[in-house]
Design an enzyme around this catalytic site. Structure first.
Site, short mmCIF file in Angstrom:
data_model
loop_
_atom_site.label_atom_id
_atom_site.label_comp_id
_atom_site.label_asym_id
_atom_site.label_seq_id
_atom_site.Cartn_x
_atom_site.Cartn_y
_atom_site.Cartn_z
N ARG A 84 -50.14 13.19 23.78
CA ARG A 84 -49.38 12.68 22.67
C ARG A 84 -49.93 12.73 22.16
NH1 ARG A 84 -53.66 7.86 22.81
NH2 ARG A 84 -54.54 9.41 21.38
N HIS A 142 -52.04 6.83 19.29
CA HIS A 142 -51.96 5.53 19.93
C HIS A 142 -50.20 5.24 19.94
CE1 HIS A 142 -51.84 2.65 22.88
NE2 HIS A 142 -52.17 2.03 21.80
N TYR A 147 -61.15 10.60 17.84
CA TYR A 147 -62.45 10.76 18.92
C TYR A 147 -61.65 11.95 19.97
CZ TYR A 147 -57.35 8.18 20.08
OH TYR A 147 -55.97 8.52 20.57
C1 LIG Z 1 -53.84 -5.31 30.84
C2 LIG Z 1 -54.17 -4.52 29.96
N1 LIG Z 1 -55.60 -4.09 29.34
C3 LIG Z 1 -55.83 -3.40 28.57
C4 LIG Z 1 -54.26 -3.13 27.46
C5 LIG Z 1 -55.13 -2.50 25.80
N2 LIG Z 1 -53.96 -1.68 26.14
C6 LIG Z 1 -53.21 -1.02 25.62
S1 LIG Z 1 -52.33 0.11 25.71
C7 LIG Z 1 -54.32 0.82 26.36
C8 LIG Z 1 -53.77 2.66 27.10
C9 LIG Z 1 -53.37 2.61 27.96
O1 LIG Z 1 -53.10 4.23 28.66
P1 LIG Z 1 -52.22 4.70 29.54
O2 LIG Z 1 -52.37 4.09 30.11
O3 LIG Z 1 -53.09 6.15 29.30
O4 LIG Z 1 -50.73 4.81 28.43
P2 LIG Z 1 -50.21 5.78 27.17
O5 LIG Z 1 -51.04 4.70 26.02
O6 LIG Z 1 -51.11 6.86 26.98
O7 LIG Z 1 -48.60 5.77 27.07
C10 LIG Z 1 -54.70 0.09 26.48
C11 LIG Z 1 -56.07 -0.07 27.20
C12 LIG Z 1 -53.45 -3.56 28.32
N3 LIG Z 1 -51.88 -3.57 27.11
N4 LIG Z 1 -52.99 -4.45 28.87
#
Ligand SMILES: Cc1ncc(C[n+]2csc(CCOP(=O)(O)OP(=O)(O)O)c2C)c(N)n1
Ligand SMILES: [Mg+2]
Length: 388
Positions: free
Chosen positions: A282, A286, A295
């Site tokens: 990425r 985020h 980080y």
């Molecule tokens: C069940 C749940 N827990 C926590 C979150 C908060 N949250 C949103 S995005 C994220 C990170 C997800 O990372 P990843 O699966 O690697 O996807 P990326 O954003 O890197 O595409 C988190 C922890 C959420 N949306 N849903």
């Protein structure tokens, strides 16, 4: 060297197997290859041809390039719209273009996509109106497009829940004799969620035609992959559910398309789900609300810049003689026009009735919803009176 009892135990089954020839271990067929599949080097040169993953047709690669260019421009525009206050939030997929577009190109129009919040580019590459794609991120409505018509589930924010939805839908489709495939886009972090386990396990047991496509972009917000899993790779999780899996260089568009095409064919042939892990990165924070410099090092980001999927495919296509300066300029112009239309259309603020929030939650609203709706209506009326 002395042999420990543990080492002796580990060695003995191997000794027995080599003494008595047996059928090949079926578990081995489920494991991903040790290295991610790669067909193009980062500099765009072609690696030796391989029988398991033939090179996709060059016309498909050219179309992939076009959609990636338009997709990247869309992504830049969406980020700009957050700065102009036109979008509440935008999770960029810059750097992940090969995955975003490759997943869509591996599917038929009547297949289903189960995206997360990060897949705006994939959805526009699927031909969904960009304003409809951004409706959720503008905070206007739960989903701006018709999921049934577009064969695309709403962009999913609760992590991994789409894994379960896709398993159910794909099982239902095959139960009714249709050969639809469902593709789940999911992030590395979300593979730690219970719903990932439940969805993949259900799909595996009931042979539901789902491709679980993990874009491992190295981070779950600020959490690096090293704090996410102790598995040798995320693709290795497949064997635990009894499904085959593969790793792919997620910044190699040719390899992404080849691996996903084969995974989709596997699912469509009734052989059950398939897990693909794409190693990608990425490039942006985020979302626009995140500060990634807290980080991760700038050097790390720079190193991934050299593995840019767009430049890699462009170099290859130019070398093949199917792309030249004129074509590149034409495609860039298409992307500009696309972004300009989006900008214009996002400049008008739609009027949304706040009470519509309560519509369509259930076919018949529950008593609680009716009560909450009345509460919101009364608050809005009181605020309007104060303003008057
Ligand atoms: C069940 C749940 N827990 C926590 C979150 C908060 N949250 C949103 S995005 C994220 C990170 C997800 O990372 P990843 O699966 O690697 O996807 P990326 O954003 O890197 O595409 C988190 C922890 C959420 N949306 N849903
Ligand atoms: Mg991630």
């Amino acid at each position: 060297m002395t042999t420990t009892p543990q080492a002796a135990r580990r060695a003995s089954p191997r000794t027995r197997r080599s003494a008595t020839p047996t059928a090949p271990d079926p578990a081995a067929a489920l494991l991903p290859q040790s290295e991610p599949i790669r067909l193009l080097n980062p500099d765009g040169t072609l690696l030796p041809a391989r029988a398991d993953y033939p090179e996709p047709p060059v016309e498909a690669l050219r179309e992939m390039y076009r959609r990636m260019v338009v997709g990247r421009r869309f992504d830049t525009q969406a980020t700009a719209l957050t700065k102009q206050g036109r979008l509440a939030v935008y999770p960029s997929s810059r750097g992940q273009e090969a995955c975003q577009v490759g997943g869509v190109l591996a599917l038929r129009d009547d297949d289903w996509v189960f995206p997360t919040y990060r897949e705006s580019m994939a959805l526009t590459a699927r031909g969904i109106d960009p304003v409809e794609v951004l409706t959720l991120l503008r905070g206007d409505w739960h989903c701006g497009y018709d999921p049934a018509e577009r064969r695309t589930a709403p962009q999913c924010t609760p992590l991994a829940t789409q894994c379960v939805h896709a398993a159910g839908l794909a099982y239902g489709e095959s139960y009714q004799g249709r050969d639809t495939v469902a593709m789940v886009y999911i992030g590395d972090g979300a593979t730690s969620e219970g719903d990932f386990h439940e969805g993949v396990n259900f799909a595996a047991v009931f042979k539901a035609p789902v491709v679980y496509f993990v874009q491992n972009n190295r981070y779950a917000i600020s959490v690096p992959l090293s704090r996410q899993t102790a598995a040798p790779s995320l693709a290795h999780k497949g064997i635990g559910y009894g499904i085959p899996s593969e790793q792919v260089d997620g910044n190699d568009p040719m390899a992404v398309l080849a691996v996903l095409t084969r995974a989709v064919a596997h699912a469509r042939a009734g052989k059950g789900p398939f897990l693909v892990e794409a190693h990608t990165y990425r490039m942006e924070p985020h979302t626009n609300a995140d500060d990634a410099s807290r980080y991760r090092d700038a050097d790390e980001v720079e190193a991934w810049r050299d593995r840019d999927p767009l430049a890699r495919l462009e170099t290859y296509l130019r070398g093949r003689g199917v792309l030249d300066d004129t074509a590149v300029a034409e495609i860039a112009e298409q992307a500009e026009t696309y972004a300009a239309h989006l900008r214009d259309r996002m400049n008008t603020q739609p009027t949304v009735d706040p009470l519509s929030l309560f519509d369509h939650v259930y076919a018949e609203p529950t008593a609680q919803l009716v009560e909450q709706r009345e509460q919101v209506r009364a608050e809005l009326a009181a605020a309007a009176e104060e303003d008057a």
